[in-house]
Design a protein around this motif. Structure first.
Motif, PDB file in Angstrom:
ATOM      1  N   MET A  82      21.096  71.311  65.097  1.00 21.03           N
ATOM      2  CA  MET A  82      20.785  70.884  66.461  1.00 21.03           C
ATOM      3  C   MET A  82      21.134  69.415  66.690  1.00 21.03           C
ATOM      4  O   MET A  82      21.404  68.998  67.818  1.00 21.03           O
ATOM      5  CB  MET A  82      19.311  71.130  66.770  1.00 21.03           C
ATOM      6  N   VAL A  83      21.145  68.636  65.617  1.00 18.05           N
ATOM      7  CA  VAL A  83      21.509  67.221  65.750  1.00 18.05           C
ATOM      8  C   VAL A  83      22.943  67.090  66.256  1.00 18.05           C
ATOM      9  O   VAL A  83      23.267  66.180  67.025  1.00 18.05           O
ATOM     10  CB  VAL A  83      21.342  66.492  64.398  1.00 18.05           C
ATOM     11  N   GLY A  84      23.799  68.014  65.862  1.00 13.03           N
ATOM     12  CA  GLY A  84      25.186  67.969  66.304  1.00 13.03           C
ATOM     13  C   GLY A  84      25.357  68.208  67.791  1.00 13.03           C
ATOM     14  O   GLY A  84      26.404  67.855  68.368  1.00 13.03           O
ATOM     15  N   TYR A  85      24.341  68.796  68.425  1.00 18.92           N
ATOM     16  CA  TYR A  85      24.424  69.032  69.866  1.00 18.92           C
ATOM     17  C   TYR A  85      23.951  67.832  70.692  1.00 18.92           C
ATOM     18  O   TYR A  85      24.254  67.745  71.889  1.00 18.92           O
ATOM     19  CB  TYR A  85      23.568  70.247  70.252  1.00 18.92           C
ATOM     20  N   LEU A  86      23.208  66.926  70.088  1.00 17.05           N
ATOM     21  CA  LEU A  86      22.642  65.814  70.852  1.00 17.05           C
ATOM     22  C   LEU A  86      23.706  64.967  71.544  1.00 17.05           C
ATOM     23  O   LEU A  86      23.494  64.544  72.695  1.00 17.05           O
ATOM     24  CB  LEU A  86      21.753  64.947  69.948  1.00 17.05           C
ATOM     25  N   PRO A  87      24.851  64.672  70.915  1.00  7.29           N
ATOM     26  CA  PRO A  87      25.862  63.881  71.634  1.00  7.29           C
ATOM     27  C   PRO A  87      26.322  64.532  72.939  1.00  7.29           C
ATOM     28  O   PRO A  87      26.736  63.843  73.872  1.00  7.29           O
ATOM     29  CB  PRO A  87      27.006  63.766  70.627  1.00  7.29           C
ATOM     30  N   HIS A  88      26.235  65.869  73.024  1.00 10.06           N
ATOM     31  CA  HIS A  88      26.645  66.562  74.248  1.00 10.06           C
ATOM     32  C   HIS A  88      25.645  66.363  75.384  1.00 10.06           C
ATOM     33  O   HIS A  88      25.936  66.716  76.526  1.00 10.06           O
ATOM     34  CB  HIS A  88      26.806  68.057  73.965  1.00 10.06           C
ATOM     35  N   CYS A  89      24.496  65.808  75.047  1.00 13.88           N
ATOM     36  CA  CYS A  89      23.468  65.545  76.066  1.00 13.88           C
ATOM     37  C   CYS A  89      23.478  64.101  76.549  1.00 13.88           C
ATOM     38  O   CYS A  89      22.648  63.715  77.374  1.00 13.88           O
ATOM     39  CB  CYS A  89      22.082  65.872  75.500  1.00 13.88           C
ATOM     40  N   THR A  90      24.399  63.294  76.058  1.00 11.71           N
ATOM     41  CA  THR A  90      24.402  61.856  76.332  1.00 11.71           C
ATOM     42  C   THR A  90      24.583  61.562  77.817  1.00 11.71           C
ATOM     43  O   THR A  90      25.452  62.138  78.477  1.00 11.71           O
ATOM     44  CB  THR A  90      25.515  61.163  75.537  1.00 11.71           C
ATOM     45  N   GLU A 134      16.987  63.495  85.730  1.00 10.75           N
ATOM     46  CA  GLU A 134      15.948  63.053  84.784  1.00 10.75           C
ATOM     47  C   GLU A 134      16.610  62.735  83.450  1.00 10.75           C
ATOM     48  O   GLU A 134      17.328  63.569  82.887  1.00 10.75           O
ATOM     49  CB  GLU A 134      14.889  64.131  84.602  1.00 10.75           C
ATOM     50  N   VAL A 135      16.350  61.508  82.971  1.00  6.17           N
ATOM     51  CA  VAL A 135      17.000  61.028  81.745  1.00  6.17           C
ATOM     52  C   VAL A 135      15.924  60.614  80.737  1.00  6.17           C
ATOM     53  O   VAL A 135      14.968  59.904  81.090  1.00  6.17           O
ATOM     54  CB  VAL A 135      17.934  59.841  82.048  1.00  6.17           C
ATOM     55  N   LEU A 136      16.089  61.045  79.500  1.00  6.91           N
ATOM     56  CA  LEU A 136      15.208  60.602  78.415  1.00  6.91           C
ATOM     57  C   LEU A 136      15.771  59.328  77.805  1.00  6.91           C
ATOM     58  O   LEU A 136      16.899  59.313  77.299  1.00  6.91           O
ATOM     59  CB  LEU A 136      15.104  61.683  77.334  1.00  6.91           C
ATOM     60  N   HIS A 173      10.184  63.849  71.349  1.00 11.79           N
ATOM     61  CA  HIS A 173       9.884  63.150  72.594  1.00 11.79           C
ATOM     62  C   HIS A 173      10.281  63.987  73.805  1.00 11.79           C
ATOM     63  O   HIS A 173       9.585  64.008  74.827  1.00 11.79           O
ATOM     64  CB  HIS A 173      10.614  61.810  72.628  1.00 11.79           C
ATOM     65  N   ALA A 174      11.410  64.675  73.691  1.00 12.41           N
ATOM     66  CA  ALA A 174      11.940  65.408  74.842  1.00 12.41           C
ATOM     67  C   ALA A 174      10.998  66.502  75.315  1.00 12.41           C
ATOM     68  O   ALA A 174      10.816  66.695  76.529  1.00 12.41           O
ATOM     69  CB  ALA A 174      13.302  66.012  74.487  1.00 12.41           C
ATOM     70  N   TYR A 175      10.365  67.186  74.369  1.00  9.25           N
ATOM     71  CA  TYR A 175       9.617  68.382  74.742  1.00  9.25           C
ATOM     72  C   TYR A 175       8.128  68.132  74.964  1.00  9.25           C
ATOM     73  O   TYR A 175       7.403  69.065  75.317  1.00  9.25           O
ATOM     74  CB  TYR A 175       9.842  69.474  73.700  1.00  9.25           C
ATOM     75  N   LEU A 223      18.886  68.712  77.335  1.00  9.09           N
ATOM     76  CA  LEU A 223      17.984  68.833  76.188  1.00  9.09           C
ATOM     77  C   LEU A 223      17.171  70.126  76.287  1.00  9.09           C
ATOM     78  O   LEU A 223      16.948  70.804  75.272  1.00  9.09           O
ATOM     79  CB  LEU A 223      17.042  67.626  76.121  1.00  9.09           C
ATOM     80  N   ARG A 224      16.752  70.477  77.492  1.00 13.00           N
ATOM     81  CA  ARG A 224      16.029  71.746  77.655  1.00 13.00           C
ATOM     82  C   ARG A 224      16.954  72.928  77.392  1.00 13.00           C
ATOM     83  O   ARG A 224      16.544  73.952  76.829  1.00 13.00           O
ATOM     84  CB  ARG A 224      15.429  71.814  79.058  1.00 13.00           C
ATOM     85  N   ALA A 225      18.223  72.781  77.781  1.00 11.96           N
ATOM     86  CA  ALA A 225      19.178  73.867  77.568  1.00 11.96           C
ATOM     87  C   ALA A 225      19.447  74.112  76.082  1.00 11.96           C
ATOM     88  O   ALA A 225      19.870  75.210  75.694  1.00 11.96           O
ATOM     89  CB  ALA A 225      20.493  73.552  78.282  1.00 11.96           C
ATOM     90  N   LEU A 226      19.186  73.096  75.251  1.00  4.40           N
ATOM     91  CA  LEU A 226      19.411  73.258  73.806  1.00  4.40           C
ATOM     92  C   LEU A 226      18.552  74.370  73.216  1.00  4.40           C
ATOM     93  O   LEU A 226      18.908  74.938  72.167  1.00  4.40           O
ATOM     94  CB  LEU A 226      19.099  71.945  73.076  1.00  4.40           C
ATOM     95  N   LYS A 227      17.436  74.687  73.859  1.00  2.00           N
ATOM     96  CA  LYS A 227      16.572  75.741  73.322  1.00  2.00           C
ATOM     97  C   LYS A 227      17.340  77.052  73.194  1.00  2.00           C
ATOM     98  O   LYS A 227      17.067  77.860  72.301  1.00  2.00           O
ATOM     99  CB  LYS A 227      15.346  75.924  74.214  1.00  2.00           C
TER     100      LYS A 227
END
Length: 700
Positions: free
Chosen positions: A108-116, A65-67, A131-133, A92-96
Motif C-alpha cells: 500500500m505504501v507504493g500507492y501513496l505517491p498516486h495520492c499526492t 479535502e487534503v491531508l 492519520h487519514a482514517y 486515500l479513501r479509494a485505496l481501501k
C-alpha cells in the motif's frame, strides 16, 4: 489550567494572538513545533501530526479535502511546512479498494505517491493511513515516556482504563502500517466520544476537530499520566534501588575518555563511528540500579526507541567501587565479540527468506555502572539522538516496572521492524556518505586563519572537529561561527597550551569523551619571530622551540597513544613553513624550529606506518590574510627586513613567487584536507608546498 500545574507538567504554550489569522496548515505547523519542542512529548524524529484541510485543486480549481501529515524522516519540533506530505483524501479513501489484506499491507505504501496533492515532493510516511482514517480534522501521534510506560506494561490495557476511563481507548500491539490505520478508524467509529487511544508498546494517538483543542488534549492526557505515575511511584525505589554509587563527575569523564576510543576502535573496522557520552541523573540512576541488567536485557518497547538503540544495550563490566579501568579494557574485546555473536544468533532466529542481509552487529548503547552511558553511530547527531532515545526507554522502564511489569518488544516483532523491507528501502535511498564521514579531527591553532579554514574544510566533508587554541576568546568565536554554519553537534573547542604536557593530554581526553576518539590531527599552533642572530635572545630561541618543536612533539605523542588504542589508523598533518626548507634572513630561531617540525614528521612517518598512521607536512608561505601571526610584531619585523609596509609586503611576496599569486588560508586548508583524506591514502612522510612556487623550497 495547565499553566498552573506542578513543574513536572508540560506547559500549555499555545498563544491565541500568534495563532490568530493562521491558515489550518499554519496552525498544524505551529502545533507540531510546540509539541516537538519538549522531549517529554516526543523525541527527535518521533511521532507525527496531521490536519485535514480544504484546499483549491490546482488543476480543477475546485475545493478538495487534503491531508497534511508529517512526511517521512521529519521532526515535528524543527520542521517547516515543506516537511509535510500532502495527499488527496478522496484518493486515500479509494485505496481501501486496493487493499488485499494484512499479508500484503506493505504494498500500500507504493500507492501513496498516486495520492499526492499539488506535486508535493515530500514522501509520505508509513503512518499516513493512521492519520487519514481517523475521522477527525486534527490528529497527534506522539511518544511520551509517561504514556509508553503504560503501553509497555504487562497490565497496559487495565492501566489505560484506570487512568483515563473511557476517554482514551487501548489497542493491542500492531506494527505500524495500513492495517493499523483501519484498526484506528474502526475504534473511532465504535467509540465516537473517545479523545484518543494508547497503542500497546507504541505510543499515543489523540484527535479533535480544532487545532488548539487537539494540542491541549494531547498535553492534558500526557500530564494526567505524569501525575498518576507521580502518585503511584513516589515511594517506590527506581529499578529495585541503587547497588552502586556514581563516581565523581571528573572521574566519570576520565573513565569514559579511556573506554570510548577502545570501543570505537573495536566497532569501526568497517565504517568509522562517532561517540556520545551521557552521565545525566536519569542515566546514573539506571546504570547503578539493582535491576539494570535484567531490564536492559529485555530491550526497548516503542518502535522509534528500538530503531535508534538496537535490540538491547551492552553492559560494560566495570565496578565503580573498585574502578579498575585496565581490567575493563582488557575484557572489552571479548564482551564486544560476544555481543556480535548474540546479535548474529538473533538475526538467524528471526530472519525470513526475503530479509535484508545482516547489518552492523555491534551495539549502539553501552551502559557503564558508576559512569554513565556511551552511544555510537555513524554520525555525531545520531549518536546523541540514540542516547536521548535510550533515556526515554529508561524513563519508560522506570514507570512500567514501578506499577506493573515492564515488557520489551517481542523479539520477532523487533526484528520485523529492524529488518522491515520498507525500512531497508529507506536506508538504500540515503545519500552517499561524505569523504570524511565518521572522522574526528583535532586542529591546534584552531582559532587562527589557517586553523579555522582547515576546520571548515573538514566539517564540509562530514568530519567532527575539536578546535584547540591558547586564546580562549578567539577559540569561542571560531567555534561559535563554525557551529552556526555546520551545527553544534560536530564542533567543539578546548583551550590548550601545546607546550604544557598535562594540558595536551587533557585535550585528547576531551576529544575522546566528546566524539569517541580521533582520526586526524593537524598541528598548526604557531608563532613567528624575526631578529638577527646577534639580537636573538635565548628566551626568543626557546619560545620558538617550545611551541614549534616541543609543542608538535607533545601533540604527536598523545595522538600516537590514542590512535594506537583505537587501532584503525589515522593521519597527522604538520603545518610547517617554506622556511623549514629555505633559509631566511633575520629569522634563524623560526626557521630552525620549522625545520625541526619537518624532520619530526619524517621520523613519525616511519614509526606510524606499521599502525596505518600517516604523517605528512604542508609548507605554506606568506599567508597574510586571516593569520594571527601577521597581526603583531612579526608583520612589522618582516616589513622592516624588506623595507616596506603590510600592503607592500603582500605584493612583494606575491611577486617573488614563481606563479605570482597570493596564498590564502583556504589554500592551506585544501592541502590539509588532501593529506587527511583517502585521496592521499598511500602517502606518508611527504611534504606538500603551498607557496605559489619558491625554488629554494623545492624538496628535490
Amino acid at each position: 489550567m495547565l499553566q498552573e500545574s506542578p513543574e513536572s507538567r508540560i506547559e500549555n504554550r499555545w498563544d491565541d494572538a500568534r495563532a490568530e489569522g493562521m491558515s489550518e496548515s499554519d496552525k498544524l505547523l505551529y502545533r507540531s513545533n510546540l509539541l516537538g519542542s519538549d522531549k517529554r512529548v516526543t523525541n527527535y524524529g518521533g511521532g507525527n501530526t496531521s490536519a485535514k484541510v480544504t484546499e483549491t485543486d490546482p488543476l480543477t480549481g475546485e475545493a478538495v479535502e487534503v491531508l497534511w501529515v508529517k512526511g517521512s524522516g521529519g521532526d515535528i519540533g524543527s520542521m517547516a511546512k515543506d516537511g509535510f506530505a500532502t495527499l488527496y483524501m478522496d484518493r486515500l479513501r479509494a485505496l481501501k479498494g486496493k487493499y488485499r489484506g494484512v499479508e500484503h499491507e506493505d504494498e500500500m505504501v507504493g500507492y501513496l505517491p498516486h495520492c499526492t496533492f499539488a506535486l508535493n515532493p515530500r514522501a509520505a510516511s508509513i503512518d499516513t493511513p493512521l492519520h487519514a482514517y481517523v475521522p477527525r480534522r486534527h490528529v497527534d501521534h506522539v511518544h511520551p515516556d509517561a504514556i509508553i510506560a503504560i503501553a509497555a506494561s504487562a497490565d497496559s490495557k487495565a492501566l489505560t482504563q484506570e487512568i483515563f476511563g473511557g476517554e482514551i481507548g487501548w489497542l493491542s500491539w500492531k506494527k505500524p502500517g495500513y492495517e493499523l490505520g483501519l484498526w484506528l478508524e474502526k475504534f473511532c467509529l465504535d467509540n465516537p466520544e473517545a479523545k484518543g487511544v494508547v497503542l500497546e508498546s507504541h505510543g499515543l494517538f489523540t484527535w479533535d476537530d480544532d487545532a488548539r483543542a487537539c494540542y491541549e488534549t494531547t498535553l492534558r492526557i500526557i500530564n494526567t499520566a505524569i501525575g498518576w505515575f507521580e502518585g503511584r511511584t513516589r515511594d517506590v525505589p527506581a529499578f529495585g534501588g541503587a547497588v552502586h554509587r556514581p563516581l565523581p563527575s571528573e572521574e566519570r569523564r576520565a573513565v569514559a575518555a579511556r573506554l570510548m576510543p577502545a570501543i570505537r576502535g573495536m566497532i569501526s573496522k568497517e565504517r568509522h563511528k562517532l561517540g556520545h557520552f551521557d552521565d545525566s541523573e536519569a542515566v546514573l540512576e539506571f546504570v547503578n540500579a539493582r535491576d539494570m541488567r535484567d531490564l536492559a536485557a529485555l530491550g526497548t518497547s516503542c518502535p522509534d526507541h528500538f530503531l535508534r538503540t538496537k535490540i538491547r544495550p551492552l553492559v560494560v563490566d566495570f565496578d565503580p567501587a573498585n574502578p579498575d579501568v585496565e581490567a575493563t579494557l582488557a575484557g572489552l574485546e571479548q564482551a564486544i565479540a560476544a555481543y556480535r555473536d548474540d546479535y548474529a544468533a538473533y538475526y538467524e532466529r528471526c530472519r525470513h527468506d526475503d530479509s535484508p542481509a545482516m547489518r552492523d552487529p555491534n551495539a549502539v548503547v553501552y551502559l557503564v555502572p558508576g559512569v554513565g552511558m556511551i552511544t555510537f553511530a555513524l554520525d555525531r547527531a545520531t549518536a546523541r539522538i540514540s542516547g536521548e532515545f535510550y533515556v526515554n526507554a529508561i524513563n519508560v522502564m522506570r514507570g512500567a516496572a514501578a506499577v506493573s511489569e515492564y515488557r520489551g518488544l517481542p523479539e520477532q516483532e523487533a526484528f520485523d521492524i529492524e529488518y522491515w523491507l520498507l525500512e531497508e528501502a529507506k536506508l538504500q535511498r540515503m545519500p552517499k556518505p561524505k569523504s570524511l564521514a565518521g572522522r574526528v579531527a583535532l586542529v591546534t591553532g584552531g582559532a587562527g586563519g589557517i586553523g579555522a579554514a582547515t576546520a571548515a574544510r573538514y566539517l564540509s566533508e562530514g568530519a567532527c572537529v575539536m578546535l584547540a587554541d591558547i586564546d580562549a576568546g578567539a577559540l569561542e568565536e571560531a567555534r561559535a561561527g563554525l557551529a552556526r554554519k555546520f551545527g553544534p553537534d560536530v564542533v567543539r573547542g578546548v583551550e590548550v597550551n601545546v607546550t604544557d604536557e598535562a594540558a595536551v593530554a587533557r585535550a585528547y581526553a576531551e576529544v575522546a569523551v566528546e566524539f569517541g576518539g580521533v582520526d586526524i590531527v593537524v598541528s598548526n599552533a604557531g608563532i613567528a619571530s624575526s631578529a638577527k642572530v646577534e639580537d636573538t635572545s635565548l628566551e626568543l630561541w626557546n619560545r620558538n622551540m617550545d611551541i614549534l618543536s616541543t609543542g608538535y612533539f607533545l601533540v604527536s605523542r598523545e595522538a600516537f597513544r590514542l590512535l594506537k588504542t583505537q587501532g584503525i589508523g589515522g593521519a597527522l598533518v604538520f603545518v610547517a613553513s617554506k622556511n623549514g626548507l629555505a633559509a631566511s634572513p633575520g629569522a634563524s630561531a623560526y626557521c630552525t624550529a620549522k625545520a625541526a617540525e619537518i624532520h619530526l614528521a619524517r621520523c613519525l612517518a616511519l614509526e606510524g606506518a606499521p599502525d596505518g598512521i600517516r604523517v605528512n607536512v604542508v609548507n605554506p608561505d606568506a599567508v597574510l590574510r586571516g593569520s594571527r601571526i601577521w597581526q603583531g610584531e612579526w608583520l612589522d619585523q618582516r616589513a622592516g627586513t624588506y623595507g616596506t609596509d603590510k600592503e607592500g609586503l603582500e605584493e612583494m611576496y606575491r611577486q617573488r613567487s614563481l606563479l605570482k599569486r597570493s596564498v590564502l588560508p583556504e589554500d592551506i586548508a585544501e592541502a590539509c584536507y588532501f593529506l587527511a583524506s583517502e585521496a592521499s591514502a598511500k602517502s606518508t612522510g611527504n611534504i606538500l608546498n603551498v607557496d605559489a612556487g619558491n625554488v629554494q623550497a623545492f624538496t628535490r
